[in-house]
Each structure stands twice: as structure tokens, then as C-alpha cells.
Write a protein that holds these residues in place. Structure first.
Motif, PDB file in Angstrom:
ATOM      1  N   HIS A  31      30.443  -5.485 -16.470  1.00 29.46           N
ATOM      2  CA  HIS A  31      30.098  -4.139 -15.979  1.00 29.46           C
ATOM      3  C   HIS A  31      31.127  -3.113 -16.466  1.00 29.46           C
ATOM      4  O   HIS A  31      30.762  -2.021 -16.895  1.00 29.46           O
ATOM      5  CB  HIS A  31      30.040  -4.120 -14.454  1.00 29.46           C
ATOM      6  CG  HIS A  31      28.707  -4.525 -13.891  1.00 29.46           C
ATOM      7  ND1 HIS A  31      27.532  -3.913 -14.261  1.00 29.46           N
ATOM      8  CD2 HIS A  31      28.360  -5.490 -12.997  1.00 29.46           C
ATOM      9  CE1 HIS A  31      26.514  -4.467 -13.606  1.00 29.46           C
ATOM     10  NE2 HIS A  31      26.985  -5.432 -12.839  1.00 29.46           N
ATOM     11  N   GLY A  62      25.117  -4.167  -6.292  1.00 21.17           N
ATOM     12  CA  GLY A  62      24.446  -4.742  -5.127  1.00 21.17           C
ATOM     13  C   GLY A  62      25.310  -5.784  -4.434  1.00 21.17           C
ATOM     14  O   GLY A  62      25.152  -6.042  -3.243  1.00 21.17           O
ATOM     15  N   ASP A  97      20.326  -0.576  -0.265  1.00 23.75           N
ATOM     16  CA  ASP A  97      19.148  -1.454  -0.150  1.00 23.75           C
ATOM     17  C   ASP A  97      18.765  -1.691   1.314  1.00 23.75           C
ATOM     18  O   ASP A  97      17.585  -1.693   1.659  1.00 23.75           O
ATOM     19  CB  ASP A  97      19.415  -2.799  -0.851  1.00 23.75           C
ATOM     20  CG  ASP A  97      19.616  -2.626  -2.353  1.00 23.75           C
ATOM     21  OD1 ASP A  97      19.185  -1.587  -2.894  1.00 23.75           O
ATOM     22  OD2 ASP A  97      20.202  -3.520  -2.985  1.00 23.75           O
ATOM     23  N   GLY A 150      18.602   1.839  -3.933  1.00 25.64           N
ATOM     24  CA  GLY A 150      19.443   2.830  -4.621  1.00 25.64           C
ATOM     25  C   GLY A 150      18.677   3.923  -5.340  1.00 25.64           C
ATOM     26  O   GLY A 150      18.824   5.111  -5.023  1.00 25.64           O
ATOM     27  N   ASP A 154      18.372   7.861  -4.177  1.00 25.79           N
ATOM     28  CA  ASP A 154      18.871   8.845  -5.152  1.00 25.79           C
ATOM     29  C   ASP A 154      17.809   9.937  -5.353  1.00 25.79           C
ATOM     30  O   ASP A 154      18.094  11.148  -5.285  1.00 25.79           O
ATOM     31  CB  ASP A 154      19.160   8.092  -6.470  1.00 25.79           C
ATOM     32  CG  ASP A 154      19.946   8.913  -7.471  1.00 25.79           C
ATOM     33  OD1 ASP A 154      20.040  10.130  -7.292  1.00 25.79           O
ATOM     34  OD2 ASP A 154      20.453   8.327  -8.446  1.00 25.79           O
ATOM     35  N   GLY A 167      25.529  -1.229 -10.892  1.00 22.56           N
ATOM     36  CA  GLY A 167      24.229  -0.606 -10.617  1.00 22.56           C
ATOM     37  C   GLY A 167      24.315   0.751  -9.935  1.00 22.56           C
ATOM     38  O   GLY A 167      23.582   1.679 -10.278  1.00 22.56           O
ATOM     39  N   ASN A 170      23.871   6.204  -9.859  1.00 25.26           N
ATOM     40  CA  ASN A 170      23.583   7.233  -8.846  1.00 25.26           C
ATOM     41  C   ASN A 170      23.995   8.630  -9.322  1.00 25.26           C
ATOM     42  O   ASN A 170      25.158   8.868  -9.659  1.00 25.26           O
ATOM     43  CB  ASN A 170      24.312   6.877  -7.538  1.00 25.26           C
ATOM     44  CG  ASN A 170      23.935   7.809  -6.418  1.00 25.26           C
ATOM     45  OD1 ASN A 170      24.572   8.829  -6.215  1.00 25.26           O
ATOM     46  ND2 ASN A 170      22.876   7.489  -5.717  1.00 25.26           N
ATOM     47  N   ASP A 215      22.367  -4.759 -14.266  1.00 23.41           N
ATOM     48  CA  ASP A 215      22.660  -6.011 -14.967  1.00 23.41           C
ATOM     49  C   ASP A 215      21.965  -6.099 -16.328  1.00 23.41           C
ATOM     50  O   ASP A 215      20.775  -5.832 -16.452  1.00 23.41           O
ATOM     51  CB  ASP A 215      22.253  -7.198 -14.088  1.00 23.41           C
ATOM     52  CG  ASP A 215      23.170  -7.327 -12.888  1.00 23.41           C
ATOM     53  OD1 ASP A 215      24.189  -6.616 -12.846  1.00 23.41           O
ATOM     54  OD2 ASP A 215      22.866  -8.142 -12.002  1.00 23.41           O
TER      55      ASP A 215
HETATM   56  O1  KG4 Z   1      24.682  -4.163 -11.028  1.00 23.29           O
HETATM   57  P1  KG4 Z   1      23.371  -4.451 -10.412  1.00 23.29           P
HETATM   58  O2  KG4 Z   1      22.137  -4.404 -11.280  1.00 23.29           O
HETATM   59  O3  KG4 Z   1      23.347  -5.861  -9.758  1.00 23.29           O
HETATM   60  C1  KG4 Z   1      24.426  -6.451  -9.138  1.00 23.29           C
HETATM   61  O4  KG4 Z   1      25.303  -7.006  -9.859  1.00 23.29           O
HETATM   62  O5  KG4 Z   1      24.446  -6.343  -7.888  1.00 23.29           O
HETATM   63  O6  KG4 Z   1      23.219  -3.447  -9.172  1.00 23.29           O
HETATM   64  C2  KG4 Z   1      22.064  -3.389  -8.390  1.00 23.29           C
HETATM   65  C3  KG4 Z   1      22.322  -2.407  -7.256  1.00 23.29           C
HETATM   66  C4  KG4 Z   1      21.222  -2.383  -6.203  1.00 23.29           C
HETATM   67  O7  KG4 Z   1      21.806  -2.481  -4.918  1.00 23.29           O
HETATM   68  C5  KG4 Z   1      20.585  -1.002  -6.401  1.00 23.29           C
HETATM   69  O8  KG4 Z   1      20.052  -0.450  -5.208  1.00 23.29           O
HETATM   70  C6  KG4 Z   1      21.754  -0.195  -6.912  1.00 23.29           C
HETATM   71  O9  KG4 Z   1      22.449  -1.071  -7.770  1.00 23.29           O
HETATM   72  N1  KG4 Z   1      21.330   1.010  -7.663  1.00 23.29           N
HETATM   73  C7  KG4 Z   1      21.585   2.266  -7.249  1.00 23.29           C
HETATM   74  C8  KG4 Z   1      20.961   3.140  -8.189  1.00 23.29           C
HETATM   75  N2  KG4 Z   1      20.364   2.373  -9.150  1.00 23.29           N
HETATM   76  C9  KG4 Z   1      20.608   1.064  -8.810  1.00 23.29           C
HETATM   77  N3  KG4 Z   1      22.268   2.725  -6.174  1.00 23.29           N
HETATM   78  C10 KG4 Z   1      22.339   4.062  -6.008  1.00 23.29           C
HETATM   79  N4  KG4 Z   1      21.758   4.954  -6.847  1.00 23.29           N
HETATM   80  C11 KG4 Z   1      21.061   4.555  -7.944  1.00 23.29           C
HETATM   81  N5  KG4 Z   1      20.503   5.454  -8.755  1.00 23.29           N
END
Ligand code: KG4
Ligand code: ZN
Length: 330
Positions: A115, A136, A166, A179, A183, A265, A269, A297
Motif C-alpha cells: 500500500h 478496511g 463499513d 467507504g 464519501d 483503501g 476518500n 487492494d
Molecule cells: O485497502 P483495501 O482495499 O482493503 C484492505 O486492505 O482492507 O481497503 C478497503 C476499505 C474498505 O473498508 C472501504 O470501505 C474503504 O477502504 N474505502 C473507502 C473509500 N473507498 C474505499 N473509505 C472511505 N472513502 C472512500 N472513498
């Protein structure tokens, strides 16, 4: 150096071909959102089964879109942790099989380091830097001396930032993942409507806590169901964004760095990107974040880290195992 990256740590099956840690030739991401949506969160059993079904076609598509054959691939990179053990094992098994069959090096990559690397595809962030990983499953604030050398400054004591988004979206029946939905709703709301408690820990210098905020939102809705959804979303988001921004800027100032790297993720935002950018610029600190598709991811970020490992002569053995609770700079 042509590296095939594989990422299956959570609910995305991803494969990517990256040249020299810079040029993304393909970046295939198959999300299982539909499979988990009805449960309002990820079901580990379902996730690993889905990975098994699609991993080979996803890799084939990455090679095809990248216009390369497996014979041309010079190394295989795979996420070894942190993540769900059953999910990680699928990617690791396939990566080992390819490395063994083709006689090419295997690289075992920390998902969190991936990341952090993601913003490097669009210009190299200046190091040392402060890194904020918000996803997440994670909320971690780090001092990055250089890639591979991290000091953990703070983390969440309970829920991860993305998890809070979430859970609130699930409670409100807004959908999953929460998320991006929050947003979008928040853009049409007033963040000052409700003053929620800030998601920070008083004694822990750089630690966060999101569960109190979550309870406070739930109680508020139970007390008064007339609040506009847009205002609720904006006020809740503001409580998270202001806590993340405050601690990140504090760390950057105290460590005297000129750069901040936002990752994970939640780095997608829009309010967090804007607020952190404007606060950082007040102190002449440069903020780097990945383009939206590289925030969540993906396997390009895994192949990117592997390129740095290759340059340093680091290789993983064919006995490499999944490390579900792998840390970064612990
Ligand atoms: O990095 P990721 O794909 O997976 C993990 O490693 O957890 O992150 C996913 C997370 C989810 O909780 C999702 O709701 C959040 O990232 N997310 C956001 C946005 N886009 C994805 N949270 C806030 N605002 C966003 N625009
Ligand atoms: Zn992630």
C-alpha cells in the motif's frame, strides 16, 4: 525486470505485470464484493473459495493484457501477510508453483508495504516520510526512513478506519463497502451538523480509536431518526478525517519530514485527501497518494515492492508460509 504480482490477502483476487517497479503493463482486480455484500462484511470461507476459482484466469488475463507470456516473466511476487490465512494461501501456493516450475525468483511481500509503495507509480515520494495506512483492516501511522525501514508510531486500538465506514453503512443499510458510499453522500451534507467525538486516544500519542465514534453515531440515530442522511454521513466522516489529519501532521512536524505518504483503501476518500493536502501544504509538507484504482487492494503494488527486494538481493524460499498478522515496523 518483469515481475508478476499476485494479491489474494482479502476479498480481491488480483494479478499484475510490472516492469522495473515503475511501468504497470496490466493490473487485473476481481472484486468479490457481490459475494460478501449480503453479509455486510467479508466471510473468510467464501473469500478463499472464490480465490481458488478465479486465480488462474486472473493471472492469465494479467499476462494477456500485459502482452507478455509466462516465459518472459522474470520473478513472481506474492502477498504473504497480513490478511486472511485461507485467502493468502491461495496466492502463495500459485506463486510458489510458478516460481518452481519456471525456475524464477519468488518474492514474499508485506501487504502494508505494498500500500505504501502504491503512490510511487506516479512520482517517487521524498523520503524520509510519515506514512498513514488506512484500510478496511488497518490504521497505522509510521515513520518511513526508506523502503524496508519502518518505525510504527501509532495504530488503532479497536476498529480500522475503513471498518468504521463499513460498519456505519451497514447499520444505516446504505450498502457495502461503506467507504465510497459515505464519501458520496457526505459531498451533499454539512459536516458541522453533529459534533461527534474525535477518533483519538488521549494518552496514546499517535493511536486512534474508532469504536466510540461508531457507538456515538448509532446512539444519535436511535435518539433522532430525522437527521438528514447526508449530514450524518458528512459529520461522521469529518470526525474520522480530522483525527487522521491531526495525528499525521503532528507526526510529520515532530519528525521534521518534508513528505507524507497516504495509502490504503480509505486513501481514496475525497475529504481525507483534501484536508490532509491543505493542512500539509500549510507546513510546506508534500503529500503523496495513489490514484484511486491503486488505493484499494491490487497486485501492481506487490510487484512494485518486489522490484526493490530484487535490487537488494532479497528472495523468498519455496517454503514461505502465510503470516496472517504480519506487522510493519513493529
Ligand atoms: O485497502 P483495501 O482495499 O482493503 C484492505 O486492505 O482492507 O481497503 C478497503 C476499505 C474498505 O473498508 C472501504 O470501505 C474503504 O477502504 N474505502 C473507502 C473509500 N473507498 C474505499 N473509505 C472511505 N472513502 C472512500 N472513498
Ligand atoms: Zn489492503
Amino acid at each position: 525486470m518483469l515481475i508478476l504480482g499476485i494479491e489474494t490477502s482479502c476479498d480481491e483476487t488480483a494479478a499484475s505485470v510490472v516492469r522495473d517497479g515503475e511501468e504497470i503493463l496490466s493490473n487485473i482486480i476481481l472484486s468479490q464484493t457481490k459475494e460478501h455484500e449480503k453479509f455486510g462484511g467479508i466471510v473468510p470461507e467464501i473469500a478463499s473459495r472464490c480465490h481458488i476459482e478465479v486465480i488462474i484466469p486472473v493471472i492469465e488475463e494479467a499476462l494477456e493484457k500485459g502482452k507478455v507470456t509466462l516465459e518472459e516473466i522474470e520473478g513472481v511476487a506474492v502477498t504473504i501477510g497480513p490478511g486472511l490465512v485461507g485467502s493468502l494461501l491461495v496466492g502463495i501456493s500459485v506463486a510458489k508453483a510458478i516460481a518452481f516450475a519456471k525456475g524464477i525468483p519468488l518474492f514474499g511481500v508485506n501487504h502494508l508495504e505494498g500500500h505504501l509503495y502504491a503512490s510511487s507509480f506516479e512520482g517517487k515520494p521524498k523520503l524520509p516520510a510519515i506514512g498513514l495506512i488506512v484500510s478496511g483492516g488497518h490504521t497505522e501511522l509510521l515513520f518511513i526512513k526508506e523502503y524496508g525501514n519502518y518505525k510504527l508510531l501509532g495504530r488503532t486500538r479497536d476498529d480500522a478506519a475503513g471498518e468504521a465506514f463499513d460498519k456505519i453503512a451497514r447499520f444505516m443499510n446504505w450498502g457495502y463497502p461503506g467507504g465510497p458510499i459515505i464519501d458520496e453522500l457526505a459531498r451533499r451534507g454539512n459536516p458541522n451538523t453533529i459534533k461527534f467525538p474525535k477518533a483519538i486516544i488521549k494518552n496514546g500519542e499517535y493511536d486512534f480509536s474508532f469504536s466510540g465514534l461508531k457507538t456515538s453515531v448509532i446512539n444519535r440515530v436511535k435518539e433522532n431518526d430525522q437527521i438528514r442522511e447526508e449530514d450524518l454521513a458528512a459529520s461522521f466522516q469529518e470526525a474520522i478525517v480530522s483525527a487522521l489529519t491531526e495525528k499525521t501532521i503532528k507526526a510529520a512536524k515532530s519528525f521534521g519530514v518534508e513528505s507524507i505518504i497516504l495509502a490504503g483503501g480509505v486513501a481514496a476518500n475525497s475529504a481525507l485527501r483534501e484536508k490532509l493536502k491543505s493542512e500539509a501544504s500549510r507546513f510546506e509538507i508534500h503529500l503523496s497518494y495513489p490514484s484511486i484504482p491503486l488505493c484499494t487492494d491490487n497486485a501492481a503494488m506487490i510487484a512494485g515492492v518486489a522490484y526493490l527486494m530484487w535490487k537488494k538481493g532479497e528472495r523468498a524460499s519455496l517454503f514461505t508460509e502465510a503470516i496472517p498478522n504480519l506487522k510493519l515496523g513493529a
